[in-house]
Design a protein around this motif. Sequence first.
Motif, PDB file in Angstrom:
ATOM      1  N   HIS A  72       0.704  -1.075   0.064  1.00 24.11           N
ATOM      2  CA  HIS A  72      -0.134  -0.126   0.039  1.00 24.11           C
ATOM      3  C   HIS A  72       0.748   1.367   0.010  1.00 24.11           C
ATOM      4  O   HIS A  72       0.462   2.389  -0.721  1.00 24.11           O
ATOM      5  CB  HIS A  72      -0.865  -0.093   1.173  1.00 24.11           C
ATOM      6  CG  HIS A  72      -1.955   1.016   1.218  1.00 24.11           C
ATOM      7  ND1 HIS A  72      -1.655   2.231   1.782  1.00 24.11           N
ATOM      8  CD2 HIS A  72      -3.174   1.212   0.651  1.00 24.11           C
ATOM      9  CE1 HIS A  72      -2.635   3.316   1.676  1.00 24.11           C
ATOM     10  NE2 HIS A  72      -3.715   2.582   0.964  1.00 24.11           N
ATOM     11  N   LEU A  76      -0.218   2.917  -3.591  1.00 24.42           N
ATOM     12  CA  LEU A  76      -1.425   3.800  -3.170  1.00 24.42           C
ATOM     13  C   LEU A  76      -1.226   4.962  -2.468  1.00 24.42           C
ATOM     14  O   LEU A  76      -1.995   5.906  -2.273  1.00 24.42           O
ATOM     15  CB  LEU A  76      -2.471   2.980  -2.964  1.00 24.42           C
ATOM     16  CG  LEU A  76      -3.149   1.976  -3.703  1.00 24.42           C
ATOM     17  CD1 LEU A  76      -4.356   1.450  -3.108  1.00 24.42           C
ATOM     18  CD2 LEU A  76      -3.468   2.486  -5.387  1.00 24.42           C
ATOM     19  N   ILE A  85       2.021   5.867  -7.101  1.00 19.07           N
ATOM     20  CA  ILE A  85       1.088   6.619  -7.640  1.00 19.07           C
ATOM     21  C   ILE A  85       1.411   8.010  -7.675  1.00 19.07           C
ATOM     22  O   ILE A  85       1.113   9.009  -8.526  1.00 19.07           O
ATOM     23  CB  ILE A  85      -0.194   6.596  -6.621  1.00 19.07           C
ATOM     24  CG1 ILE A  85      -1.451   7.242  -7.512  1.00 19.07           C
ATOM     25  CG2 ILE A  85      -0.148   7.033  -5.356  1.00 19.07           C
ATOM     26  CD1 ILE A  85      -2.788   6.681  -6.773  1.00 19.07           C
ATOM     27  N   THR A 118      -5.239   5.915  -9.932  1.00 18.92           N
ATOM     28  CA  THR A 118      -6.145   6.458  -8.868  1.00 18.92           C
ATOM     29  C   THR A 118      -7.357   5.754  -8.866  1.00 18.92           C
ATOM     30  O   THR A 118      -8.042   5.844  -7.634  1.00 18.92           O
ATOM     31  CB  THR A 118      -6.570   7.853  -9.262  1.00 18.92           C
ATOM     32  OG1 THR A 118      -7.478   7.958 -10.652  1.00 18.92           O
ATOM     33  CG2 THR A 118      -5.266   8.747  -9.431  1.00 18.92           C
ATOM     34  N   ARG A 121      -7.997   0.256  -5.364  1.00 14.18           N
ATOM     35  CA  ARG A 121      -8.450   0.401  -4.070  1.00 14.18           C
ATOM     36  C   ARG A 121      -7.468  -0.729  -3.158  1.00 14.18           C
ATOM     37  O   ARG A 121      -7.103  -1.757  -4.090  1.00 14.18           O
ATOM     38  CB  ARG A 121      -9.629   0.072  -3.993  1.00 14.18           C
ATOM     39  CG  ARG A 121     -10.604   1.221  -4.398  1.00 14.18           C
ATOM     40  CD  ARG A 121     -10.570   2.392  -3.510  1.00 14.18           C
ATOM     41  NE  ARG A 121     -11.513   3.435  -4.411  1.00 14.18           N
ATOM     42  CZ  ARG A 121     -10.895   4.515  -5.178  1.00 14.18           C
ATOM     43  NH1 ARG A 121      -9.566   4.316  -5.554  1.00 14.18           N
ATOM     44  NH2 ARG A 121     -11.561   5.341  -5.769  1.00 14.18           N
ATOM     45  N   SER A 122      -7.477  -0.607  -1.899  1.00 16.58           N
ATOM     46  CA  SER A 122      -6.707  -1.657  -1.327  1.00 16.58           C
ATOM     47  C   SER A 122      -6.940  -3.112  -1.504  1.00 16.58           C
ATOM     48  O   SER A 122      -6.216  -3.945  -1.738  1.00 16.58           O
ATOM     49  CB  SER A 122      -6.769  -1.453   0.206  1.00 16.58           C
ATOM     50  OG  SER A 122      -6.515  -0.186   0.702  1.00 16.58           O
TER      51      SER A 122
END
Length: 316
Positions: A72, A76, A85, A118, A121-122
């Motif tokens: 993560h 993200l 990201i 974008t 998601r996790s």
Amino acid sequence: MSRLLSRFASNLFWLARYMERAENLARILQVNESFARDRLGARDWLPILQLNDDEERFFKIHNEASADNVVHFYLLDRKNPTSIIASVHQARENARALRHLISTEMWTQVNVFHGRLTGLRSKDLALEKLSLVCSEVKESCQAHAGITEGTYYRDEGWHFYNLGRYLERADQTSRLLDIKYRRPSSDIAPSTEDPASDASLWNTLLRSGAGYHAFRRVHPRGMIAADVLRFFLCDPAFPRSITTCVRELEELVAELQREYGLTASTDIKEKLKELNRLACQPADDEDRGDHVNRLMDRIQFLLVELSNAIDAQFFH
């Protein structure tokens, strides 16, 4: 600068660096998930933090370097400036400033790539899905490189774009080599007691640097430290070796002067010469531990100074 404004030259330089950085990090995450296991069979994610000097930043928000936390953090977490990201966001912002210079295809591809990231998601980053996500990131970065190769006009901007690409690539290669020796007591350090384990770790390193199959063309059998070091440092046929990157940088600097009258400072030329000298140092079986660590630290320091010198000479 001549016809190209310095701020646009800087945008091109950093567009290339951020895309190269994102691709390298995706490859490292993918290889780590697949190959990098400690002696108990568990995946060890701490070396990725060490590779990017992110331990302090990471442990301010996470208690442990678990797979979920590290993945993560690097895919993200927009607050992490070294995340994929964040790199792609910065690449997109540089591309936005270059809309009048780059092709429609370049802008569209970067924009779509950014939108795809974008939207993650996790739940999309579960370990069983991580390899697919990393493959998509790599392919998007490679698509960007291909579209740029096929559509960007060959003027000064092309040279500054490639200055950024090869400088970032050299830095990433040096960091890969550095992590092999950064923690002598860890499972990723060389092990004289377990040669098979050490060969497995060199295998992981080669795959992280997209060099496994190229290395096997030169060394069909066996895997020893000296051969891998020479391959990453000074093999002129391997596009990610430090020697190849530095020689490309030297040629780009020479062409900027020859074709556009943009003379590089003595500081830039001296740093390139020193980088070439360091990368061409012979590697042998004794090139381990502190010696390689110091060599990589010196190369990384020179690359930072080179980037600063380019900035001072051409972008300000």
